[in-house]
Scaffold this motif. Sequence first.
Motif, PDB file in Angstrom:
ATOM      1  N   LEU A  44       0.874  -1.159   0.000  1.00  0.00           N
ATOM      2  CA  LEU A  44       0.000   0.000   0.000  1.00  0.00           C
ATOM      3  C   LEU A  44       0.914   1.212   0.000  1.00  0.00           C
ATOM      4  CD1 LEU A  44      -2.770   1.325   0.149  1.00  0.00           C
ATOM      5  CD2 LEU A  44      -2.695   1.072   2.640  1.00  0.00           C
ATOM      6  N   TRP A 100     -11.495  -0.014   2.930  1.00  0.00           N
ATOM      7  CA  TRP A 100     -10.550   1.068   3.172  1.00  0.00           C
ATOM      8  C   TRP A 100     -10.982   1.766   4.464  1.00  0.00           C
ATOM      9  CZ3 TRP A 100      -6.291   2.406   0.276  1.00  0.00           C
ATOM     10  CH2 TRP A 100      -6.186   1.892  -1.019  1.00  0.00           C
ATOM     11  N   ARG A 101     -10.045   2.003   5.370  1.00  0.00           N
ATOM     12  CA  ARG A 101     -10.443   2.708   6.591  1.00  0.00           C
ATOM     13  C   ARG A 101      -9.252   3.403   7.248  1.00  0.00           C
ATOM     14  NH1 ARG A 101     -10.155  -0.049  11.679  1.00  0.00           N
ATOM     15  NH2 ARG A 101      -8.973  -1.993  11.551  1.00  0.00           N
ATOM     16  N   THR A 111     -12.707   6.586  -1.485  1.00  0.00           N
ATOM     17  CA  THR A 111     -12.159   5.411  -2.149  1.00  0.00           C
ATOM     18  C   THR A 111     -12.682   5.253  -3.570  1.00  0.00           C
ATOM     19  OG1 THR A 111     -13.904   3.935  -1.336  1.00  0.00           O
ATOM     20  CG2 THR A 111     -12.007   4.291   0.093  1.00  0.00           C
ATOM     21  N   ALA A 116      -7.365   5.308  -3.341  1.00  0.00           N
ATOM     22  CA  ALA A 116      -8.103   6.159  -2.414  1.00  0.00           C
ATOM     23  C   ALA A 116      -7.408   7.507  -2.292  1.00  0.00           C
ATOM     24  CB  ALA A 116      -8.215   5.502  -1.041  1.00  0.00           C
ATOM     25  N   TYR A 118      -6.697  10.314   0.531  1.00  0.00           N
ATOM     26  CA  TYR A 118      -6.742  10.548   1.975  1.00  0.00           C
ATOM     27  C   TYR A 118      -6.398  12.006   2.267  1.00  0.00           C
ATOM     28  CZ  TYR A 118      -5.447  10.741   6.864  1.00  0.00           C
ATOM     29  OH  TYR A 118      -5.364  11.117   8.182  1.00  0.00           O
ATOM     30  N   VAL A 132      -3.643   4.273   7.582  1.00  0.00           N
ATOM     31  CA  VAL A 132      -4.757   3.851   6.731  1.00  0.00           C
ATOM     32  C   VAL A 132      -4.570   2.373   6.404  1.00  0.00           C
ATOM     33  CG1 VAL A 132      -5.915   4.187   4.519  1.00  0.00           C
ATOM     34  CG2 VAL A 132      -4.998   6.159   5.754  1.00  0.00           C
ATOM     35  N   VAL A 134      -6.284  -1.255   4.231  1.00  0.00           N
ATOM     36  CA  VAL A 134      -7.182  -1.778   3.204  1.00  0.00           C
ATOM     37  C   VAL A 134      -7.116  -3.292   3.262  1.00  0.00           C
ATOM     38  CG1 VAL A 134      -5.416  -1.736   1.377  1.00  0.00           C
ATOM     39  CG2 VAL A 134      -7.842  -1.653   0.770  1.00  0.00           C
TER      40      VAL A 134
END
Length: 341
Positions: A44, A100-101, A111, A116, A118, A132, A134
């Motif tokens: 990521l 995604w968070r 997203t 995504a 951010y 972050v 995913v």
Amino acid sequence: MKKLLLICFFFTTCVIESFAQTPEGWTKEMWDEVVASKAFKLNLVSDKGLLEASESCMLSIEVTVPPKANPDDDTPELFRKSQTIKLPNGEEKPYKVTNWRIVEGGGNIITDINSATYTAPKSAPNGKKMIVSVELLPQSTNLPKVTLLKTIYFSENETFFTLHIPDLGIINAKFVTKIDGGIGKTANLNLPQAAIDAAKQKGYNINGLTANAMHIYDSNQNLSVLRFTGLALEAIDTDGDGSKNIANGNNILAIAYKGVGAGTFNLEAENSGVNMVVGTQLGVGCGDTNEDKFCTGSVIITHEDAKYIEGKINTIVYAGDYNGQIARGRLSGKFKAMRAN
């Protein structure tokens, strides 16, 4: 399986053993051969390693594919070029990207399947970092569930650089410094008065010239050079070999670019580049002196006055350690330096 999932959860890089999607430009036969030969990596990644208040960055999932074995190629394996691609999203996709968070630090995220956007919070969170995550849900029974994490730092430092080279165990290493004021605040420098007088006669600001964060401009070459010494390692996301190699050492960074004043300067230009000494044994850099290691990045000067220069850098860099391993990474940062002339 539990051990694998634990590794995937706590580190940005996760190694897996098989995959089903063919990258653009590859035949299925080529991809099957790569999968059969060795593992590859999922990461990521962010286009920025640090964000100021309310600043945004782009997050994406990348796949690093190892070089194809060639019996006629006597190049050492570690020197062969890997291929980095965005996670494919075709009909036969191996993973479904979901969930995604924001794990830590607040902010906002928007997203779009495999990517995504951010946006950092308006004020510094605890620890001055945001995380972050995913999830990648397998579409085949022989693949594990994968959770990838990305740490992004909140920038409130005067000068702040992040170095990210996963293949060498350097995950989001954060280096900081603050201008020491040069010789005026460093009495033990003990420079001869004659040298100080000579520098002044040539138009140099002796405090800027001796500062630990310095900018100097050569009008004959139209070349600006930034030099940062005594960079302190403030944080790193792993305590593996990467942190051991850079925890104790004199970290130094030099950046060269064509031009002067406020604006955006391409680090792929002639005589431009980055040179960084990390810890006691690692060299990091990029530039036009090696055609295989161009910087593919830029320096943005946001402010310049009679005494200081401020800006940002974001570029691809390459590193080599004492074992001869070459790895690709990213350097990004925000800086303030004293002008030497």
